[in-house]
Design a protein around this motif. Structure first.
Motif, PDB file in Angstrom:
ATOM      1  N   LEU A  60       1.132  -1.002  -0.071  1.00  0.00           N
ATOM      2  CA  LEU A  60       0.165   0.047   0.395  1.00  0.00           C
ATOM      3  C   LEU A  60       0.969   1.374   0.114  1.00  0.00           C
ATOM      4  CD1 LEU A  60      -2.597   1.177   0.227  1.00  0.00           C
ATOM      5  CD2 LEU A  60      -2.842   0.955   2.339  1.00  0.00           C
ATOM      6  N   ASP A  61       0.939   2.078  -1.422  1.00  0.00           N
ATOM      7  CA  ASP A  61       1.399   3.084  -1.169  1.00  0.00           C
ATOM      8  C   ASP A  61       0.702   4.505  -1.577  1.00  0.00           C
ATOM      9  OD1 ASP A  61       3.734   5.152  -2.008  1.00  0.00           O
ATOM     10  OD2 ASP A  61       4.661   4.094  -3.572  1.00  0.00           O
ATOM     11  N   LEU A  62       1.112   5.396  -0.164  1.00  0.00           N
ATOM     12  CA  LEU A  62       0.010   6.492  -0.355  1.00  0.00           C
ATOM     13  C   LEU A  62       1.249   7.822  -0.818  1.00  0.00           C
ATOM     14  CD1 LEU A  62      -1.991   5.999   3.039  1.00  0.00           C
ATOM     15  CD2 LEU A  62      -3.157   5.715   0.181  1.00  0.00           C
ATOM     16  N   GLY A  63       1.770   7.525  -1.272  1.00  0.00           N
ATOM     17  CA  GLY A  63       3.006   8.919  -1.325  1.00  0.00           C
ATOM     18  C   GLY A  63       2.665   8.646  -3.306  1.00  0.00           C
ATOM     19  N   TYR A  64       2.501   7.922  -3.436  1.00  0.00           N
ATOM     20  CA  TYR A  64       2.805   7.528  -4.850  1.00  0.00           C
ATOM     21  C   TYR A  64       3.253   8.650  -5.976  1.00  0.00           C
ATOM     22  CZ  TYR A  64       3.000   5.248  -9.991  1.00  0.00           C
ATOM     23  OH  TYR A  64       3.490   5.399 -11.496  1.00  0.00           O
ATOM     24  N   ILE A  65       2.212  10.002  -5.547  1.00  0.00           N
ATOM     25  CA  ILE A  65       2.548  11.124  -6.545  1.00  0.00           C
ATOM     26  C   ILE A  65       3.076  11.778  -6.037  1.00  0.00           C
ATOM     27  CG2 ILE A  65       1.595  12.955  -4.998  1.00  0.00           C
ATOM     28  CD1 ILE A  65      -0.117  12.005  -8.293  1.00  0.00           C
ATOM     29  N   ALA A  66       4.539  11.653  -5.324  1.00  0.00           N
ATOM     30  CA  ALA A  66       6.237  11.674  -4.951  1.00  0.00           C
ATOM     31  C   ALA A  66       6.952  11.744  -6.677  1.00  0.00           C
ATOM     32  CB  ALA A  66       6.598  11.365  -4.099  1.00  0.00           C
ATOM     33  N   GLY A 129       0.716  -2.747   5.403  1.00  0.00           N
ATOM     34  CA  GLY A 129      -0.147  -2.647   6.419  1.00  0.00           C
ATOM     35  C   GLY A 129      -0.338  -1.218   6.527  1.00  0.00           C
ATOM     36  N   ASP A 130      -1.262  -0.719   7.615  1.00  0.00           N
ATOM     37  CA  ASP A 130      -1.441   0.438   7.584  1.00  0.00           C
ATOM     38  C   ASP A 130       0.720   0.992   8.097  1.00  0.00           C
ATOM     39  OD1 ASP A 130      -4.055   0.241   7.991  1.00  0.00           O
ATOM     40  OD2 ASP A 130      -4.087  -0.300  10.147  1.00  0.00           O
ATOM     41  N   TYR A 131       0.675   0.333   8.118  1.00  0.00           N
ATOM     42  CA  TYR A 131       2.645   1.258   9.055  1.00  0.00           C
ATOM     43  C   TYR A 131       2.969   1.310   7.642  1.00  0.00           C
ATOM     44  CZ  TYR A 131       1.548  -0.451  13.715  1.00  0.00           C
ATOM     45  OH  TYR A 131       1.009  -0.792  14.844  1.00  0.00           O
ATOM     46  N   LEU A 132       3.000   0.622   6.314  1.00  0.00           N
ATOM     47  CA  LEU A 132       4.063   0.786   5.247  1.00  0.00           C
ATOM     48  C   LEU A 132       2.724   2.227   4.759  1.00  0.00           C
ATOM     49  CD1 LEU A 132       5.402   0.176   2.738  1.00  0.00           C
ATOM     50  CD2 LEU A 132       3.759  -1.300   2.198  1.00  0.00           C
ATOM     51  N   ALA A 133       1.571   2.593   4.404  1.00  0.00           N
ATOM     52  CA  ALA A 133       1.139   3.274   4.304  1.00  0.00           C
ATOM     53  C   ALA A 133       1.464   4.869   4.791  1.00  0.00           C
ATOM     54  CB  ALA A 133      -0.688   2.952   4.987  1.00  0.00           C
ATOM     55  N   GLY A 138       4.257   9.474   4.648  1.00  0.00           N
ATOM     56  CA  GLY A 138       5.306  10.753   5.208  1.00  0.00           C
ATOM     57  C   GLY A 138       5.521  11.236   4.089  1.00  0.00           C
ATOM     58  N   PHE A 139       6.809   9.921   3.400  1.00  0.00           N
ATOM     59  CA  PHE A 139       6.978  11.163   1.807  1.00  0.00           C
ATOM     60  C   PHE A 139       6.823  11.114   0.815  1.00  0.00           C
ATOM     61  CE2 PHE A 139       8.938   9.370  -2.043  1.00  0.00           C
ATOM     62  CZ  PHE A 139      10.441   9.531  -1.669  1.00  0.00           C
ATOM     63  N   GLY A 140       5.649  11.109   0.518  1.00  0.00           N
ATOM     64  CA  GLY A 140       4.808  12.353  -1.032  1.00  0.00           C
ATOM     65  C   GLY A 140       4.588  13.711   0.172  1.00  0.00           C
ATOM     66  N   GLU A 141       4.362  13.689   1.307  1.00  0.00           N
ATOM     67  CA  GLU A 141       4.366  14.939   1.546  1.00  0.00           C
ATOM     68  C   GLU A 141       5.059  15.709   2.372  1.00  0.00           C
ATOM     69  OE1 GLU A 141       1.113  17.286   2.959  1.00  0.00           O
ATOM     70  OE2 GLU A 141       0.633  15.272   1.562  1.00  0.00           O
ATOM     71  N   ILE A 142       6.466  14.542   2.179  1.00  0.00           N
ATOM     72  CA  ILE A 142       8.296  15.764   2.560  1.00  0.00           C
ATOM     73  C   ILE A 142       8.412  16.042   1.077  1.00  0.00           C
ATOM     74  CG2 ILE A 142      10.416  14.675   2.207  1.00  0.00           C
ATOM     75  CD1 ILE A 142       9.875  12.998   4.753  1.00  0.00           C
ATOM     76  N   ILE A 143       8.157  15.312   0.322  1.00  0.00           N
ATOM     77  CA  ILE A 143       9.265  16.008  -1.623  1.00  0.00           C
ATOM     78  C   ILE A 143       7.766  17.261  -2.040  1.00  0.00           C
ATOM     79  CG2 ILE A 143       8.491  15.522  -3.575  1.00  0.00           C
ATOM     80  CD1 ILE A 143      10.615  13.541  -2.144  1.00  0.00           C
ATOM     81  N   ARG A 144       6.589  16.753  -1.801  1.00  0.00           N
ATOM     82  CA  ARG A 144       5.364  18.372  -1.738  1.00  0.00           C
ATOM     83  C   ARG A 144       6.350  19.313  -0.894  1.00  0.00           C
ATOM     84  NH1 ARG A 144       2.193  20.756   0.399  1.00  0.00           N
ATOM     85  NH2 ARG A 144       2.019  19.577   2.100  1.00  0.00           N
ATOM     86  N   VAL A 145       6.445  19.417   0.855  1.00  0.00           N
ATOM     87  CA  VAL A 145       7.076  20.595   0.655  1.00  0.00           C
ATOM     88  C   VAL A 145       8.757  20.726   0.948  1.00  0.00           C
ATOM     89  CG1 VAL A 145       8.098  20.579   3.430  1.00  0.00           C
ATOM     90  CG2 VAL A 145       6.086  19.539   3.335  1.00  0.00           C
ATOM     91  N   GLU A 269       0.761  22.157  -5.483  1.00  0.00           N
ATOM     92  CA  GLU A 269      -0.280  21.764  -5.230  1.00  0.00           C
ATOM     93  C   GLU A 269      -0.701  20.893  -6.417  1.00  0.00           C
ATOM     94  OE1 GLU A 269      -1.959  25.395  -6.434  1.00  0.00           O
ATOM     95  OE2 GLU A 269      -1.766  26.952  -4.125  1.00  0.00           O
ATOM     96  N   SER A 270       0.211  20.823  -7.096  1.00  0.00           N
ATOM     97  CA  SER A 270      -0.673  19.853  -8.232  1.00  0.00           C
ATOM     98  C   SER A 270      -0.135  18.114  -7.787  1.00  0.00           C
ATOM     99  CB  SER A 270      -0.130  19.868  -9.672  1.00  0.00           C
ATOM    100  OG  SER A 270       0.078  21.566 -10.243  1.00  0.00           O
ATOM    101  N   PHE A 271       0.429  18.138  -6.495  1.00  0.00           N
ATOM    102  CA  PHE A 271       0.881  16.556  -6.023  1.00  0.00           C
ATOM    103  C   PHE A 271       0.607  16.680  -4.541  1.00  0.00           C
ATOM    104  CE2 PHE A 271       3.776  18.983  -8.632  1.00  0.00           C
ATOM    105  CZ  PHE A 271       3.981  18.172 -10.348  1.00  0.00           C
ATOM    106  N   SER A 272      -0.329  17.115  -4.694  1.00  0.00           N
ATOM    107  CA  SER A 272      -0.942  17.108  -3.108  1.00  0.00           C
ATOM    108  C   SER A 272      -0.954  15.602  -2.567  1.00  0.00           C
ATOM    109  CB  SER A 272      -2.275  17.946  -2.400  1.00  0.00           C
ATOM    110  OG  SER A 272      -2.809  18.058  -3.534  1.00  0.00           O
ATOM    111  N   LEU A 273      -1.896  15.751  -1.087  1.00  0.00           N
ATOM    112  CA  LEU A 273      -1.809  13.948  -0.630  1.00  0.00           C
ATOM    113  C   LEU A 273      -3.378  13.750  -1.147  1.00  0.00           C
ATOM    114  CD1 LEU A 273      -1.942  11.634   1.112  1.00  0.00           C
ATOM    115  CD2 LEU A 273      -2.751  13.412   2.984  1.00  0.00           C
TER     116      LEU A 273
END
Length: 365
Positions: A60-66, A129-133, A138-145, A269-273
């Protein structure tokens, strides 16, 4: 000639002709409709890449947009006047400016995004699972920040203002940023981009299908079903997970290059969560691990907001403007997704379950 292959061949030819004619049929209705198709193709490419990670390997990857952002900013920096205008050293080396051609940008972005995927996957190998997500989120948000704040003390990304004046795609003498006149017929830039995006998406579909049918794809699915059993069978789970993260990220990097050149502008803004969640929803809605289902889910979620725009406007007018059309459109999308998932919990077009597949010659007398 195999007669059984004829219906499949006819279907393939029919689909190819329909896809080729579709933008030409929508073009008289306005370029906005063809632009919707372009955006849908970009999301399909993203969803195919995420499907390798989530659908094939079960990660489960929730930071793919990075990785999408990595590809977009890489092309924006190497195919715009931003670095030349802000870094004197770069201006001295490239007095004519940086104009990276698309044939070099795509493999470079794929390689850099793939490396970023491996770097993300390395510290998450023991997480599930949840820990990986949470870690990938967090990785995706770090790239955006980072993209939002790398404008001081050295202006690399121009911060929240974004980077503009990005070069359009050029293929030989053909500039996709300008209309192409063919006899008495004119193809606008959005239609030219459609055919390029379609060609790349078709290549991505063939590649992911070959991966799915290969020993590597079967190894990923073994990890998805039972990681402990996969280890017991001698699979190198660590390397297989890293390979899934890397290959999936490469699709995101390529899609980012196409997005940057198509828009001519990128900003954090184009790469938000919300974009990451949207791509995950495309994969889940269509059917985890099933390539046709993922394509269907990506197309619907990319096109549905624009279609519902035509519904939200009249509903807002009926309430004398008391309802915000944008919020109402999001509500309608959410209700549609809830209804679909209740009716089809495994997705709109799920992959056949193992128990539903007939063993060869099982029905033979």
């Amino acid at each position: 000639m195999n007669l059984r292959a004829l219906p499949r061949l006819h279907l393939f030819i029919g689909c190819a002709l329909a896809l080729a004619v579709l933008p030409l049929a929508l073009q008289p209705l306005g370029e906005a409709w063809v632009r919707i198709l372009d955006t849908a193709l970009l999301y399909i490419l993203l969803a195919l890449g995420l499907n390798i990670v989530v659908g094939f390997a079960g990660l489960l990857d929730l930071g793919y947009i990075a990785f999408y952002a990595v590809g977009a900013y890489l092309f924006a920096l190497l195919a715009s006047p931003h670095l030349v205008d802000n870094l004197p050293a770069v201006a001295a080396l490239f007095p004519q400016g940086l104009h990276l051609p698309i044939w070099a940008a795509i493999p470079l972005a794929a390689g850099v995004a793939g490396l970023a995927g491996v770097l993300l996957g390395a510290p998450t190998l023991k997480l599930r699972g949840d820990y990986l997500a949470i870690v990938t989120l967090g990785f995706g948000e770090i790239i955006r920040v980072f993209m939002n704040n790398l404008d001081a003390p050295v202006n690399l990304t121009n911060g929240p203002k974004g980077i503009n004046s990005i070069d359009p795609i050029r293929i030989g003498t053909l500039n996709l940023g300008e209309p192409w006149h063919l006899g008495g017929f004119t193809l606008p830039p959005v239609t030219l981009h459609y055919y390029l995006f379609l060609l790349i998406v078709v290549g991505a579909v063939v590649l992911t299908q070959r991966l799915h049918d290969s020993r590597l794809g079967r190894a990923w699915m073994a990890i998805r079903e039972d990681e402990i059993a996969a280890k017991a069978m001698g699979l190198n789970v660590r390397n297989l997970k890293l390979l899934a993260f890397g290959l999936g990220a490469m699709f995101g990097g390529v899609s980012g290059v196409l997005f940057a050149s198509f828009q001519g502008f990128v900003s954090p803004e184009s790469f938000s969560l919300q974009e990451s969640v949207l791509v995950v929803a495309m994969v889940v809605l269509g059917g985890l691990g099933h390539i046709p289902g993922v394509i269907l889910g990506a197309f619907l979620l990319a096109a549905l907001p624009e279609v519902l725009r035509q519904v939200a406007g009249p509903l807002q007018a009926m309430t004398d403007g008391r309802l915000d059309a944008a919020i109402l459109r999001q509500l309608l999308i959410a209700l549609a997704m809830i209804g679909i998932m209740l009716a089809r919990p495994r997705g709109l077009w799920p992959s056949p379950r193992h128990e539903d597949r007939l063993i060869p010659d099982e029905g033979a007398p």
